[in-house]
Design an enzyme around this catalytic site. Structure first.
Site, PDB file in Angstrom:
ATOM      1  N   THR A 174       0.855  -1.181   0.000  1.00 24.10           N
ATOM      2  CA  THR A 174       0.000   0.000   0.000  1.00 24.10           C
ATOM      3  C   THR A 174       0.892   1.231   0.000  1.00 24.10           C
ATOM      4  O   THR A 174       2.016   1.168   0.494  1.00 24.10           O
ATOM      5  CB  THR A 174      -0.935  -0.011   1.232  1.00 24.10           C
ATOM      6  OG1 THR A 174      -1.708   1.187   1.225  1.00 24.10           O
ATOM      7  CG2 THR A 174      -0.177  -0.094   2.543  1.00 24.10           C
ATOM      8  N   GLU A 320      -4.524  -2.718   4.867  1.00 26.00           N
ATOM      9  CA  GLU A 320      -4.056  -3.262   6.152  1.00 26.00           C
ATOM     10  C   GLU A 320      -5.152  -4.058   6.852  1.00 26.00           C
ATOM     11  O   GLU A 320      -4.917  -4.675   7.881  1.00 26.00           O
ATOM     12  CB  GLU A 320      -3.598  -2.123   7.087  1.00 26.00           C
ATOM     13  CG  GLU A 320      -2.317  -1.414   6.659  1.00 26.00           C
ATOM     14  CD  GLU A 320      -2.585  -0.207   5.747  1.00 26.00           C
ATOM     15  OE1 GLU A 320      -3.615  -0.194   5.037  1.00 26.00           O
ATOM     16  OE2 GLU A 320      -1.764   0.726   5.760  1.00 26.00           O
ATOM     17  N   LYS A 429      -6.291  10.189  -3.148  1.00 25.82           N
ATOM     18  CA  LYS A 429      -6.894   8.992  -3.733  1.00 25.82           C
ATOM     19  C   LYS A 429      -7.648   9.370  -4.993  1.00 25.82           C
ATOM     20  O   LYS A 429      -8.677  10.020  -4.943  1.00 25.82           O
ATOM     21  CB  LYS A 429      -7.814   8.291  -2.745  1.00 25.82           C
ATOM     22  CG  LYS A 429      -7.963   6.821  -3.126  1.00 25.82           C
ATOM     23  CD  LYS A 429      -8.430   5.975  -1.997  1.00 25.82           C
ATOM     24  CE  LYS A 429      -7.955   4.551  -2.174  1.00 25.82           C
ATOM     25  NZ  LYS A 429      -8.552   3.615  -1.243  1.00 25.82           N
ATOM     26  N   TRP A 434      -3.935   5.249  -4.927  1.00 30.61           N
ATOM     27  CA  TRP A 434      -3.224   6.296  -4.194  1.00 30.61           C
ATOM     28  C   TRP A 434      -2.160   7.003  -5.031  1.00 30.61           C
ATOM     29  O   TRP A 434      -1.451   6.386  -5.806  1.00 30.61           O
ATOM     30  CB  TRP A 434      -2.508   5.718  -2.983  1.00 30.61           C
ATOM     31  CG  TRP A 434      -3.399   5.209  -1.909  1.00 30.61           C
ATOM     32  CD1 TRP A 434      -3.535   3.907  -1.534  1.00 30.61           C
ATOM     33  CD2 TRP A 434      -4.264   5.961  -1.068  1.00 30.61           C
ATOM     34  NE1 TRP A 434      -4.434   3.812  -0.505  1.00 30.61           N
ATOM     35  CE2 TRP A 434      -4.899   5.052  -0.193  1.00 30.61           C
ATOM     36  CE3 TRP A 434      -4.573   7.317  -0.961  1.00 30.61           C
ATOM     37  CZ2 TRP A 434      -5.818   5.457   0.773  1.00 30.61           C
ATOM     38  CZ3 TRP A 434      -5.484   7.718   0.007  1.00 30.61           C
ATOM     39  CH2 TRP A 434      -6.094   6.801   0.855  1.00 30.61           C
TER      40      TRP A 434
HETATM   41  P1  AMP Z   1      -6.573   1.191   0.531  1.00 29.41           P
HETATM   42  O1  AMP Z   1      -5.629   0.654   1.523  1.00 29.41           O
HETATM   43  O2  AMP Z   1      -5.924   1.616  -0.722  1.00 29.41           O
HETATM   44  O3  AMP Z   1      -7.728   0.271   0.298  1.00 29.41           O
HETATM   45  O4  AMP Z   1      -7.165   2.528   1.105  1.00 29.41           O
HETATM   46  C1  AMP Z   1      -7.798   2.607   2.334  1.00 29.41           C
HETATM   47  C2  AMP Z   1      -8.224   4.015   2.584  1.00 29.41           C
HETATM   48  O5  AMP Z   1      -9.153   4.431   1.569  1.00 29.41           O
HETATM   49  C3  AMP Z   1      -8.945   4.251   3.876  1.00 29.41           C
HETATM   50  O6  AMP Z   1      -8.055   4.380   4.957  1.00 29.41           O
HETATM   51  C4  AMP Z   1      -9.694   5.545   3.561  1.00 29.41           C
HETATM   52  O7  AMP Z   1      -8.858   6.680   3.663  1.00 29.41           O
HETATM   53  C5  AMP Z   1     -10.080   5.356   2.117  1.00 29.41           C
HETATM   54  N1  AMP Z   1     -11.423   4.768   2.011  1.00 29.41           N
HETATM   55  C6  AMP Z   1     -11.734   3.480   1.781  1.00 29.41           C
HETATM   56  N2  AMP Z   1     -13.070   3.305   1.737  1.00 29.41           N
HETATM   57  C7  AMP Z   1     -13.622   4.508   1.963  1.00 29.41           C
HETATM   58  C8  AMP Z   1     -14.973   5.002   2.059  1.00 29.41           C
HETATM   59  N3  AMP Z   1     -16.028   4.218   1.877  1.00 29.41           N
HETATM   60  N4  AMP Z   1     -15.145   6.319   2.319  1.00 29.41           N
HETATM   61  C9  AMP Z   1     -14.090   7.133   2.488  1.00 29.41           C
HETATM   62  N5  AMP Z   1     -12.802   6.741   2.405  1.00 29.41           N
HETATM   63  C10 AMP Z   1     -12.569   5.448   2.147  1.00 29.41           C
END
Ligand code: AMP
Length: 531
Positions: A174, A320, A429, A434
């Protein structure tokens, strides 16, 4: 009995009980590849056997550089049941980042789609992968060993090695809040328990009768567990391959009678627009469900899909966290609430999944569940990472008392629904993937005419967020946006390039001397992107 929770019983179940159920994949030329769980079972085991014959040792990492399709599904199972670790590489990353990740993981083998070979060739000389198998999706003979001939080497007489449930099965990197990407290892146990929890109604709610389609890439956080989930419940799976545009997806929804999809808001917004633009063009399965997460699902989107008979289920999670954290379904008695109140709840990120404990913490401690007090969301549970892979110094994401600090700021209401209101992580994002603002900043500050640069996430109607660079020029210099864009182009992935550069005299700082990004985000919140 002390029975290990591994992926083996899930694979066995899929093969023995659901052998006639189909798995359909879209190929690069748009044709559909069809086979069944029986074929999948045989080939996943053949992969496991072939890997063992090739000298795979317990814990060895086997990387995949692949779109969502049947061969990737085979890798999801075949690698871990042989005792290896399936390491999914994000094909949207810059070749330099991929090289770093492959080296950090010390991947011994790589399975790559033929259509992605040009990407592999960009970093091939920087990595020490021993053996590369190419999936011939385009029907041409690849210039490397073919994945198909690799499988042919298996006799079919495979017996599973003894697996410990705590043994690693998967690995995914990540983007780090600062610095390099960080690896997250998934144990067999984490994946097995996560898969069970995902199947429940109230979370992903998937049953054998469903036809699932994960638009979310299999290189991103286990595709939210959907590949494992489909095999566990025996649901038909449709996999979109590289065709992620709205029309191709809608065609697949229609031809395969898809009942459940999972993906990020950017993709779903595209689908919504296509459906609204050409009403009646696609005949979708009535009552289709759409699990939307990875970024906030706008309430207006949930409402508009309802009008088309598609139910959006908002979810939140993280790499994570394997990744499922919260899922938003209304409680029975809420169905009688007024419309406004129902939508207000449905736009939240939802209730924690079973076994996921949540709390929000601010400077004064744990905040009350009053729907207003904000705090950093912290979690713990059986599928939440306890550390980053081979980075013992990265401990600040875990609290002294054993909770994982998500970097998301949330409120929790008295019913237990989480609402994400902000993010402390210094990342952008865009369309579900990311962009590291820190990497953009340090690269920009390498330009001889840039004194300082801060890159922030600014809301964007299509991508959710896009990067905006705030730049301080060195005295007497006149560097312009176009020049900075050219400077960045060979150094970062193309879609990372900031959409706007704003030149200022100075960047606001905190008392500790750091860039005060919160101030910048505030200042540029209503920025109008050029069409
Ligand atoms: P990832 O590890 O790339 O899946 O990203 C996780 C992060 O995406 C989370 O810590 C949030 O900051 C963001 N995220 C994931 N789902 C949501 C959601 N439904 N609403 C807002 N932010 C989200």
């Amino acid at each position: 009995m002390k029975y290990p929770l591994t992926l083996v019983p899930i694979l066995e179940r899929a093969g023995k009980l659901f052998g006639r159920v189909e798995i359909v994949s879209r190929c690069p030329d748009k044709s559909l590849h069809r086979y069944t769980y029986a074929d999948f079972y045989r080939r996943a085991r053949a992969l496991a056997e072939a890997l063992q014959r090739a000298g795979l040792r317990p814990g060895d990492r086997v990387a995949t550089l692949m779109w969502n399709h049947h061969a990737h599904l085979e890798a999801y199972f075949g690698i871990p049941v042989a005792g290896g670790v399936v390491h999914t590489l994000n094909l949207r990353l810059h070749a330099g980042d991929l090289a770093y990740i492959v080296n950090h993981a010390q991947d011994r083998f790589l399975i790559v789609d033929d259509v992605l070979l040009p990407l592999y060739e960009k970093f091939k000389d920087q990595v020490g992968v021993e053996r590369v198998m190419v999936v011939p999706l385009s029907g041409q003979t690849p210039p490397y060993e073919s994945y198909e001939s690799f499988l042919v080497g298996a006799s079919g007489q495979f017996s599973y090695p003894e697996l410990d449930e705590e043994q690693a099965a998967g690995l995914c990197f990540t983007s780090g809040t600062t610095g390099r990407p960080k690896g997250v290892l998934y144990s067999h146990r984490a994946l097995a328990v996560h898969t069970l929890a995902c199947a429940l109604s109230g979370t992903m709610g998937i049953a054998q009768q469903d036809v699932m389609l994960a638009v979310v890439p299999m290189f991103h956080a286990n595709a939210w567990g959907w590949p494992y989930l489909g095999a566990l419940v025996g649901a038909k799976q449709a996999l979109p391959g590289p065709h992620l545009d709205a029309e191709s997806l809608l065609d697949l929804f229609q031809s395969e009678q898809v009942t459940a999809v999972a993906g990020v808001p950017t993709i779903m917004l595209g689908i919504l627009q296509a459906l609204e633009k050409e009403p009646g063009r696609w005949k979708l399965t009535p009552g289709m469900r759409m699990v939307v997460g990875g970024a906030a699902a706008p309430e207006a989107m949930i409402r508009r899909f309802d009008q088309l008979g598609i139910r959006v289920v908002h979810a939140w999670g993280m790499t994570e966290m394997t990744p499922m954290g919260t899922v938003c379904e209304l409680k029975s008695y809420m169905e009688d609430w007024p419309e406004e109140a129902r939508y207000e709840v449905r736009a939240k990120q939802g209730l924690p999944a079973p076994f996921v404990e949540i709390r929000a913490v601010n400077e004064r401690g744990e905040v009350p569940w009053d729907a207003t007090t904000q705090g950093e969301l912290q979690v713990r549970g059986p599928w939440i990472a306890a550390r980053y892979y081979k980075l013992p110094e990265e401990q600040n994401r875990w609290t002294q008392d054993g909770w994982f600090r998500t970097g998301d700021v949330a409120t929790i209401d008295p019913e237990g629904y989480v609402k994400i209101v902000d993010r402390t992580k210094d990342l952008i994002k865009s369309g579900g993937e990311w962009i590291s603002s820190v990497e953009l900043e340090t690269t920009l500050m390498g330009h001889p005419e840039v004194r300082e640069a801060a890159v922030i996430a600014v809301p964007h109607p299509k991508w959710g967020e896009r990067p905006l660079a705030v730049v301080v020029r060195k005295d007497g210099t006149r560097v312009a946006a176009e020049e900075l864009r050219e400077f960045l182009t060979p150094r970062v992935a193309k879609w990372w390039l900031p959409d706007a550069f704003v030149f200022v005299e100075e960047i606001p700082r905190t008392s500790a001397g750091k860039f005060m990004k919160s101030r910048l985000r505030e200042q540029f919140r209503d920025w109008k992107w050029e069409a």
